[in-house]
Motif scaffolding. Sequence first.
Motif, PDB file in Angstrom:
ATOM      1  N   PHE A   1      -1.541 -62.455   6.997  1.00 15.22           N
ATOM      2  CA  PHE A   1      -0.544 -62.655   8.047  1.00 15.22           C
ATOM      3  C   PHE A   1      -0.340 -61.372   8.848  1.00 15.22           C
ATOM      4  O   PHE A   1      -0.117 -61.412  10.055  1.00 15.22           O
ATOM      5  CB  PHE A   1       0.789 -63.104   7.432  1.00 15.22           C
ATOM      6  CG  PHE A   1       1.901 -63.216   8.444  1.00 15.22           C
ATOM      7  CD1 PHE A   1       2.038 -64.360   9.202  1.00 15.22           C
ATOM      8  CD2 PHE A   1       2.795 -62.177   8.639  1.00 15.22           C
ATOM      9  CE1 PHE A   1       3.054 -64.466  10.153  1.00 15.22           C
ATOM     10  CE2 PHE A   1       3.810 -62.273   9.575  1.00 15.22           C
ATOM     11  CZ  PHE A   1       3.938 -63.419  10.330  1.00 15.22           C
ATOM     12  N   TYR A   2      -0.393 -60.221   8.182  1.00 10.90           N
ATOM     13  CA  TYR A   2      -0.120 -58.936   8.830  1.00 10.90           C
ATOM     14  C   TYR A   2      -1.352 -58.294   9.466  1.00 10.90           C
ATOM     15  O   TYR A   2      -1.228 -57.268  10.127  1.00 10.90           O
ATOM     16  CB  TYR A   2       0.521 -57.977   7.826  1.00 10.90           C
ATOM     17  CG  TYR A   2       1.855 -58.491   7.354  1.00 10.90           C
ATOM     18  CD1 TYR A   2       2.980 -58.407   8.165  1.00 10.90           C
ATOM     19  CD2 TYR A   2       1.991 -59.116   6.122  1.00 10.90           C
ATOM     20  CE1 TYR A   2       4.201 -58.905   7.755  1.00 10.90           C
ATOM     21  CE2 TYR A   2       3.212 -59.619   5.705  1.00 10.90           C
ATOM     22  CZ  TYR A   2       4.314 -59.502   6.529  1.00 10.90           C
ATOM     23  OH  TYR A   2       5.526 -60.012   6.116  1.00 10.90           O
ATOM     24  N   THR A   3      -2.515 -58.882   9.270  1.00 10.95           N
ATOM     25  CA  THR A   3      -3.743 -58.292   9.823  1.00 10.95           C
ATOM     26  C   THR A   3      -4.448 -59.191  10.836  1.00 10.95           C
ATOM     27  O   THR A   3      -5.291 -58.716  11.582  1.00 10.95           O
ATOM     28  CB  THR A   3      -4.743 -57.956   8.699  1.00 10.95           C
ATOM     29  OG1 THR A   3      -5.075 -59.154   7.990  1.00 10.95           O
ATOM     30  CG2 THR A   3      -4.169 -56.927   7.734  1.00 10.95           C
ATOM     31  N   GLU A   4      -4.123 -60.472  10.874  1.00 12.02           N
ATOM     32  CA  GLU A   4      -4.768 -61.423  11.781  1.00 12.02           C
ATOM     33  C   GLU A   4      -4.258 -61.201  13.206  1.00 12.02           C
ATOM     34  O   GLU A   4      -3.069 -61.312  13.462  1.00 12.02           O
ATOM     35  CB  GLU A   4      -4.484 -62.857  11.327  1.00 12.02           C
ATOM     36  CG  GLU A   4      -5.021 -63.917  12.236  1.00 12.02           C
ATOM     37  CD  GLU A   4      -6.528 -63.868  12.416  1.00 12.02           C
ATOM     38  OE1 GLU A   4      -6.990 -64.053  13.546  1.00 12.02           O
ATOM     39  OE2 GLU A   4      -7.242 -63.619  11.426  1.00 12.02           O
ATOM     40  N   LYS A   5      -5.162 -60.903  14.133  1.00 11.99           N
ATOM     41  CA  LYS A   5      -4.771 -60.543  15.501  1.00 11.99           C
ATOM     42  C   LYS A   5      -4.633 -61.733  16.436  1.00 11.99           C
ATOM     43  O   LYS A   5      -4.116 -61.602  17.527  1.00 11.99           O
ATOM     44  CB  LYS A   5      -5.775 -59.552  16.076  1.00 11.99           C
ATOM     45  CG  LYS A   5      -5.991 -58.370  15.168  1.00 11.99           C
ATOM     46  CD  LYS A   5      -5.575 -57.098  15.761  1.00 11.99           C
ATOM     47  CE  LYS A   5      -5.890 -55.998  14.756  1.00 11.99           C
ATOM     48  NZ  LYS A   5      -5.449 -54.742  15.059  1.00 11.99           N
ATOM     49  N   GLY A   6      -5.109 -62.908  16.045  1.00 18.36           N
ATOM     50  CA  GLY A   6      -4.976 -64.081  16.900  1.00 18.36           C
ATOM     51  C   GLY A   6      -6.323 -64.680  17.243  1.00 18.36           C
ATOM     52  O   GLY A   6      -7.366 -64.210  16.807  1.00 18.36           O
ATOM     53  N   GLU A   7      -6.280 -65.732  18.045  1.00 17.44           N
ATOM     54  CA  GLU A   7      -7.481 -66.445  18.461  1.00 17.44           C
ATOM     55  C   GLU A   7      -7.973 -65.897  19.788  1.00 17.44           C
ATOM     56  O   GLU A   7      -7.311 -65.078  20.419  1.00 17.44           O
ATOM     57  CB  GLU A   7      -7.163 -67.945  18.583  1.00 17.44           C
ATOM     58  CG  GLU A   7      -6.679 -68.575  17.295  1.00 17.44           C
ATOM     59  CD  GLU A   7      -7.706 -68.531  16.183  1.00 17.44           C
ATOM     60  OE1 GLU A   7      -8.906 -68.678  16.470  1.00 17.44           O
ATOM     61  OE2 GLU A   7      -7.312 -68.351  15.021  1.00 17.44           O
ATOM     62  N   TRP A   8      -9.101 -66.421  20.270  1.00 20.84           N
ATOM     63  CA  TRP A   8      -9.676 -65.940  21.518  1.00 20.84           C
ATOM     64  C   TRP A   8      -8.774 -66.217  22.715  1.00 20.84           C
ATOM     65  O   TRP A   8      -8.776 -65.489  23.690  1.00 20.84           O
ATOM     66  CB  TRP A   8     -11.062 -66.554  21.744  1.00 20.84           C
ATOM     67  CG  TRP A   8     -11.007 -68.045  21.987  1.00 20.84           C
ATOM     68  CD1 TRP A   8     -11.055 -69.031  21.052  1.00 20.84           C
ATOM     69  CD2 TRP A   8     -10.866 -68.699  23.244  1.00 20.84           C
ATOM     70  NE1 TRP A   8     -10.954 -70.261  21.643  1.00 20.84           N
ATOM     71  CE2 TRP A   8     -10.834 -70.086  22.999  1.00 20.84           C
ATOM     72  CE3 TRP A   8     -10.759 -68.260  24.564  1.00 20.84           C
ATOM     73  CZ2 TRP A   8     -10.703 -71.025  24.009  1.00 20.84           C
ATOM     74  CZ3 TRP A   8     -10.629 -69.201  25.565  1.00 20.84           C
ATOM     75  CH2 TRP A   8     -10.606 -70.559  25.281  1.00 20.84           C
ATOM     76  N   ASP A   9      -7.942 -67.269  22.645  1.00 22.96           N
ATOM     77  CA  ASP A   9      -7.112 -67.648  23.790  1.00 22.96           C
ATOM     78  C   ASP A   9      -5.646 -67.244  23.635  1.00 22.96           C
ATOM     79  O   ASP A   9      -4.819 -67.570  24.465  1.00 22.96           O
ATOM     80  CB  ASP A   9      -7.214 -69.144  24.052  1.00 22.96           C
ATOM     81  CG  ASP A   9      -6.768 -69.979  22.862  1.00 22.96           C
ATOM     82  OD1 ASP A   9      -6.637 -69.426  21.760  1.00 22.96           O
ATOM     83  OD2 ASP A   9      -6.558 -71.189  23.050  1.00 22.96           O
ATOM     84  N   SER A  10      -5.307 -66.541  22.568  1.00 22.52           N
ATOM     85  CA  SER A  10      -3.941 -66.053  22.388  1.00 22.52           C
ATOM     86  C   SER A  10      -3.953 -64.857  21.449  1.00 22.52           C
ATOM     87  O   SER A  10      -4.804 -64.740  20.586  1.00 22.52           O
ATOM     88  CB  SER A  10      -3.046 -67.157  21.823  1.00 22.52           C
ATOM     89  OG  SER A  10      -3.451 -67.492  20.511  1.00 22.52           O
ATOM     90  N   ALA A  11      -2.984 -63.997  21.636  1.00 24.19           N
ATOM     91  CA  ALA A  11      -2.832 -62.838  20.746  1.00 24.19           C
ATOM     92  C   ALA A  11      -1.528 -63.017  19.981  1.00 24.19           C
ATOM     93  O   ALA A  11      -0.644 -63.767  20.391  1.00 24.19           O
ATOM     94  CB  ALA A  11      -2.806 -61.560  21.567  1.00 24.19           C
TER      95      ALA A  11
END
Length: 159
Positions: A30-40
């Motif tokens: 949860f604390y390291t995942e930066k997001g998907e290609w279409d959202s941060a």
Amino acid sequence: MKITFLFLLIILSLFSCTQVSHKQSNVDEFYTEKGEWDSARLPFIKPYEAVIVTKESGWGMNLDGIDGDTGFFNIKKANIIRSVIIVYYTNSLLHGNYVKEGWYVIIPGKKIEKGFSTHKEYLKYLESVHITTEPILHDIESIANYYEDHDTIDWKNIR
């Protein structure tokens, strides 16, 4: 001699790689995942996060609805002080009404989400949860830039 040195260098490299990956595995994704290609996304305290999908709405945050709101957009500033998430936002909703500016104080460990439309109410509530000095809130873009350059967010090191 060169072969021994090369062999030692390879062993040290492999050892350092396993140390880094071992260290990373101790941190919740949860604390390291930066997001998907279409959202941060920017992680606050699990499960709370800020997400940006479009520049028009800015950074937004979903809530559990404890205080009646399910979320808001246009986050301008935020910080985490002693397990308390503090968010300042503009031109969005608070309790079903449009507000020019608003503050949210979220204490996940106590299942508290409190929204305020005046600076005075916000400061009074902070005092009631033993935050007696108004905390510095970091610009949301500074937080995003820091997170982009680091694996996790260290709230004390954001400039």
